[in-house]
Design a protein around this motif. Structure first.
Motif, PDB file in Angstrom:
ATOM      1  N   PRO A  28     -10.006   5.038   2.888  1.00  0.00           N
ATOM      2  CA  PRO A  28      -9.809   6.293   1.995  1.00  0.00           C
ATOM      3  C   PRO A  28     -10.834   6.260   0.828  1.00  0.00           C
ATOM      4  CG  PRO A  28      -7.828   5.134   2.534  1.00  0.00           C
ATOM      5  CD  PRO A  28      -8.843   4.123   2.794  1.00  0.00           C
ATOM      6  N   GLY A  29     -11.474   5.307   0.480  1.00  0.00           N
ATOM      7  CA  GLY A  29     -12.680   5.052  -0.429  1.00  0.00           C
ATOM      8  C   GLY A  29     -13.790   6.305  -0.599  1.00  0.00           C
ATOM      9  N   TYR A  40       0.749  -1.204   0.079  1.00  0.00           N
ATOM     10  CA  TYR A  40       0.094  -0.289  -0.049  1.00  0.00           C
ATOM     11  C   TYR A  40       0.932   1.411  -0.087  1.00  0.00           C
ATOM     12  CZ  TYR A  40      -3.850   3.081   1.111  1.00  0.00           C
ATOM     13  OH  TYR A  40      -4.833   4.249   1.376  1.00  0.00           O
ATOM     14  N   SER A  45      -2.222   6.897  -6.399  1.00  0.00           N
ATOM     15  CA  SER A  45      -3.718   7.202  -6.111  1.00  0.00           C
ATOM     16  C   SER A  45      -4.212   6.193  -5.377  1.00  0.00           C
ATOM     17  CB  SER A  45      -4.388   7.127  -7.330  1.00  0.00           C
ATOM     18  OG  SER A  45      -4.405   5.839  -8.080  1.00  0.00           O
ATOM     19  N   TRP A  46      -5.385   6.375  -4.515  1.00  0.00           N
ATOM     20  CA  TRP A  46      -5.946   5.277  -3.621  1.00  0.00           C
ATOM     21  C   TRP A  46      -6.433   4.174  -4.641  1.00  0.00           C
ATOM     22  CZ3 TRP A  46     -11.367   3.621  -3.418  1.00  0.00           C
ATOM     23  CH2 TRP A  46     -11.577   2.752  -2.798  1.00  0.00           C
ATOM     24  N   ARG A  51      -2.987   2.106  -4.833  1.00  0.00           N
ATOM     25  CA  ARG A  51      -2.638   1.527  -3.759  1.00  0.00           C
ATOM     26  C   ARG A  51      -3.377   0.204  -3.509  1.00  0.00           C
ATOM     27  NH1 ARG A  51       0.155   4.953   0.197  1.00  0.00           N
ATOM     28  NH2 ARG A  51       0.707   6.900  -0.891  1.00  0.00           N
ATOM     29  N   LEU A  52      -4.894   0.458  -3.648  1.00  0.00           N
ATOM     30  CA  LEU A  52      -5.693  -1.051  -3.317  1.00  0.00           C
ATOM     31  C   LEU A  52      -5.294  -1.976  -4.444  1.00  0.00           C
ATOM     32  CD1 LEU A  52      -7.757  -1.694  -1.463  1.00  0.00           C
ATOM     33  CD2 LEU A  52      -9.439  -0.964  -3.118  1.00  0.00           C
ATOM     34  N   ALA A  79     -12.390   9.414  -2.002  1.00  0.00           N
ATOM     35  CA  ALA A  79     -12.197   9.345  -3.333  1.00  0.00           C
ATOM     36  C   ALA A  79     -13.721   9.356  -3.799  1.00  0.00           C
ATOM     37  CB  ALA A  79     -11.684   7.957  -3.714  1.00  0.00           C
TER      38      ALA A  79
END
Length: 229
Positions: free
Chosen positions: A149-150, A90, A95-96, A99-100, A153
């Motif tokens: 963190p979604g 991660y 960006s998120w 990372r996911l 986003a």
């Protein structure tokens, strides 16, 4: 994980006591994982574990109370390594969604490469009693951190229920569980685009999630991820 260091030499060897203790404990844990992963929790008896590990029954009880105790210790160690690997993936940046993607990709490849550990973590933990189930539930909660963190986003277009990370982690767990149970662990990396879509869609919407999932090929492991594997 490197569970099984070399067998200690017989007779007088002059090795430090700490080294001997760590070696014995590691071999016991490794034996427990190999047996539980191949023969199930029911087959992971104390006799089977000490025979595979090459240690005495007395030594076993110096470390663990019974077979449930050693199973829980092995599960805890697996979870620690899994979380270390997930966090390392991660933290590679981006960006998120990127990372996911990194977390899912690293996790699926690790499970495919370690079928015994996958069986312990996803299947046999369900047979090891209520304490093991509590460990499993705690592990699922730990992995929700990568989905939080979604909400940022997603923006403000539509309210997303607070339990969405729990729902996504639970669904991913069940999908992986089914493949491990069917002894199809090697196929898990092929699910990466679909699982990434499932994780992103509730936050970004289906169109953006599909675009993100299609745009991200499997990654190469970083040096930090390899070190924590």
């Amino acid at each position: 994980m490197d569970w099984t260091p070399a067998q200690l030499p017989s007779g007088r060897h002059g090795l430090p006591r700490e080294y001997v203790v760590n070696s014995q404990r590691s071999r016991l844990l490794g034996a427990a994982v190999l047996i539980a992963g191949s023969e199930g929790y029911a087959g992971m008896t104390v006799s089977a574990v000490i025979s595979r590990a090459g240690v005495s029954r007395k030594t076993f009880y110096e470390f663990f109370q019974d077979r449930e105790d050693i199973f829980l210790a092995a599960f805890d160690q697996l979870l620690d390594h899994a979380l270390d690997g997930a966090r390392a993936a991660y933290e590679t940046g981006g960006s998120w969604p990127e990372r996911l993607h990194a977390v899912l990709d690293a996790g699926l490849r690790a499970l495919a490469a370690n079928p015994h550990e996958a069986s312990v973590g996803f299947v046999e933990v369900l047979a090891a009693g209520p304490r093991a189930l509590q460990r499993r539930d705690g592990a699922l909660r730990e992995f929700m951190q990568f989905l939080s963190p979604g909400y940022e986003a997603a923006g403000d277009e539509a309210p997303i229920p607070p339990l969405m990370p729990e729902a996504i982690v639970g669904a991913v767990y069940e999908i992986i569980y089914a493949r491990v149970l069917q002894e199809s662990t090697a196929e898990l990396p092929e699910l990466l685009p679909q699982l990434l879509f499932c994780a992103l869609a509730p936050f970004l919407g289906p169109r953006a999630a599909a675009e993100q999932a299609a745009a991200m090929p499997p990654r190469e492991e970083t040096e930090r991820e390899r070190a924590s594997a």
